[in-house]
Design a protein around this motif. Structure first.
Motif, PDB file in Angstrom:
ATOM      1  N   GLU A   1       0.838  -1.205   0.000  1.00 53.58           N
ATOM      2  CA  GLU A   1       0.000   0.000   0.000  1.00 53.58           C
ATOM      3  C   GLU A   1       0.875   1.257   0.000  1.00 53.58           C
ATOM      4  N   ILE A   2       1.914   1.251   0.819  1.00 55.52           N
ATOM      5  CA  ILE A   2       2.826   2.394   0.889  1.00 55.52           C
ATOM      6  C   ILE A   2       3.579   2.556  -0.427  1.00 55.52           C
TER       7      ILE A   2
ATOM      8  N   ILE B   1      -1.234   9.611   8.577  1.00 59.11           N
ATOM      9  CA  ILE B   1       0.056  10.185   8.197  1.00 59.11           C
ATOM     10  C   ILE B   1       0.055  10.376   6.688  1.00 59.11           C
ATOM     11  N   LEU B   2       0.701  11.428   6.253  1.00 52.49           N
ATOM     12  CA  LEU B   2       0.739  11.773   4.838  1.00 52.49           C
ATOM     13  C   LEU B   2       1.959  11.132   4.195  1.00 52.49           C
TER      14      LEU B   2
ATOM     15  N   SER C   1       4.264  10.630   0.867  1.00 53.78           N
ATOM     16  CA  SER C   1       4.623  11.264  -0.403  1.00 53.78           C
ATOM     17  C   SER C   1       6.092  10.944  -0.680  1.00 53.78           C
ATOM     18  N   PRO C   2       6.528  11.095  -1.926  1.00 51.20           N
ATOM     19  CA  PRO C   2       7.926  10.800  -2.240  1.00 51.20           C
ATOM     20  C   PRO C   2       8.884  11.598  -1.357  1.00 51.20           C
ATOM     21  N   GLY C   3       9.941  10.923  -0.891  1.00 48.80           N
ATOM     22  CA  GLY C   3      10.968  11.582  -0.092  1.00 48.80           C
ATOM     23  C   GLY C   3      10.718  11.582   1.405  1.00 48.80           C
ATOM     24  N   VAL C   4       9.576  11.062   1.843  1.00 49.93           N
ATOM     25  CA  VAL C   4       9.267  11.015   3.271  1.00 49.93           C
ATOM     26  C   VAL C   4       9.800   9.708   3.846  1.00 49.93           C
TER      27      VAL C   4
ATOM     28  N   ALA D   1       2.686   6.448  -6.980  1.00 48.96           N
ATOM     29  CA  ALA D   1       1.697   7.214  -7.740  1.00 48.96           C
ATOM     30  C   ALA D   1       2.066   8.693  -7.807  1.00 48.96           C
ATOM     31  N   GLY D   2       2.939   9.121  -6.893  1.00 52.98           N
ATOM     32  CA  GLY D   2       3.391  10.511  -6.914  1.00 52.98           C
ATOM     33  C   GLY D   2       2.387  11.510  -6.367  1.00 52.98           C
ATOM     34  N   GLU D   3       1.277  11.029  -5.835  1.00 54.78           N
ATOM     35  CA  GLU D   3       0.257  11.892  -5.242  1.00 54.78           C
ATOM     36  C   GLU D   3       0.267  11.707  -3.727  1.00 54.78           C
ATOM     37  N   PRO D   4       0.058  12.765  -2.966  1.00 58.07           N
ATOM     38  CA  PRO D   4      -0.027  12.608  -1.512  1.00 58.07           C
ATOM     39  C   PRO D   4      -1.129  11.605  -1.153  1.00 58.07           C
ATOM     40  N   TYR D   5      -0.884  10.801  -0.112  1.00 53.95           N
ATOM     41  CA  TYR D   5      -1.807   9.739   0.283  1.00 53.95           C
ATOM     42  C   TYR D   5      -1.839   9.656   1.804  1.00 53.95           C
ATOM     43  N   TRP D   6      -3.023   9.584   2.377  1.00 52.98           N
ATOM     44  CA  TRP D   6      -3.162   9.471   3.826  1.00 52.98           C
ATOM     45  C   TRP D   6      -3.286   8.008   4.231  1.00 52.98           C
ATOM     46  N   LEU D   7      -2.387   7.545   5.098  1.00 54.43           N
ATOM     47  CA  LEU D   7      -2.425   6.196   5.645  1.00 54.43           C
ATOM     48  C   LEU D   7      -3.007   6.283   7.054  1.00 54.43           C
ATOM     49  N   GLU D   8      -4.093   5.539   7.308  1.00 59.66           N
ATOM     50  CA  GLU D   8      -4.727   5.557   8.624  1.00 59.66           C
ATOM     51  C   GLU D   8      -4.124   4.479   9.507  1.00 59.66           C
TER      52      GLU D   8
END
Length: 70
Positions: free
Chosen positions: A26-27, A53-54, A56-59, A33-40
Protein backbone atom coordinates in the motif's frame (compact mmCIF):
# COMPACT_ATOMS: atom_id res chain seq x y z
CA UNK A 1 1.77 -10.58 12.94
CA UNK A 2 0.32 -9.25 16.13
CA UNK A 3 0.78 -5.70 14.91
CA UNK A 4 2.88 -3.56 12.62
CA UNK A 5 4.82 -0.60 13.98
CA UNK A 6 5.24 2.38 11.69
CA UNK A 7 8.03 4.85 12.43
CA UNK A 8 7.31 8.21 10.84
CA UNK A 9 8.51 11.69 11.71
CA UNK A 10 10.32 10.41 14.81
CA UNK A 11 7.12 8.97 16.28
CA UNK A 12 5.76 5.44 16.52
CA UNK A 13 2.37 4.41 15.18
CA UNK A 14 0.82 0.97 14.83
CA UNK A 15 -1.51 -1.03 12.62
CA UNK A 16 -3.20 -4.27 13.67
CA UNK A 17 -5.17 -6.88 11.79
CA UNK A 18 -3.21 -6.49 8.58
CA UNK A 19 -0.35 -8.31 6.88
CA UNK A 20 3.02 -6.53 6.83
CA UNK A 21 3.51 -7.20 3.09
CA UNK A 22 0.05 -5.76 2.36
CA UNK A 23 0.90 -2.55 4.24
CA UNK A 24 4.28 -2.26 2.49
CA UNK A 25 2.58 -2.67 -0.89
CA UNK A 26 0.00 0.00 0.00
CA UNK A 27 2.83 2.39 0.89
CA UNK A 28 4.83 1.51 -2.23
CA UNK A 29 1.80 2.06 -4.48
CA UNK A 30 0.92 5.34 -2.81
CA UNK A 31 4.43 6.76 -3.07
CA UNK A 32 4.85 5.41 -6.61
CA UNK A 33 1.70 7.21 -7.74
CA UNK A 34 3.39 10.51 -6.91
CA UNK A 35 0.26 11.89 -5.24
CA UNK A 36 -0.03 12.61 -1.51
CA UNK A 37 -1.81 9.74 0.28
CA UNK A 38 -3.16 9.47 3.83
CA UNK A 39 -2.42 6.20 5.64
CA UNK A 40 -4.73 5.56 8.62
CA UNK A 41 -3.26 3.94 11.71
CA UNK A 42 -3.14 4.03 15.50
CA UNK A 43 -1.08 6.34 17.68
CA UNK A 44 1.32 4.21 19.75
CA UNK A 45 0.03 0.98 21.30
CA UNK A 46 -3.02 -0.02 23.30
CA UNK A 47 -6.38 1.74 23.04
CA UNK A 48 -7.14 2.74 19.46
CA UNK A 49 -6.56 6.42 18.78
CA UNK A 50 -6.88 7.07 15.05
CA UNK A 51 -4.19 9.00 13.25
CA UNK A 52 -3.41 9.68 9.61
CA UNK A 53 0.06 10.18 8.20
CA UNK A 54 0.74 11.77 4.84
CA UNK A 55 2.79 9.63 2.47
CA UNK A 56 4.62 11.26 -0.40
CA UNK A 57 7.93 10.80 -2.24
CA UNK A 58 10.97 11.58 -0.09
CA UNK A 59 9.27 11.01 3.27
CA UNK A 60 11.12 8.60 5.59
CA UNK A 61 9.00 5.74 6.91
CA UNK A 62 9.85 2.39 8.49
CA UNK A 63 7.58 -0.66 8.66
CA UNK A 64 8.32 -3.12 11.49
CA UNK A 65 6.36 -6.36 11.82
CA UNK A 66 5.97 -7.43 15.45
CA UNK A 67 5.79 -11.20 15.93
CA UNK A 68 3.82 -12.20 19.04
CA UNK A 69 6.26 -15.06 19.70
CA UNK A 70 9.24 -12.73 20.16
Amino acid sequence: MKRINILYGGKQYSISGRDVDEVKEEIRSAVGAGEPYWLELNVGEGKFKRASILLSPGVDIAVVGIDPDE
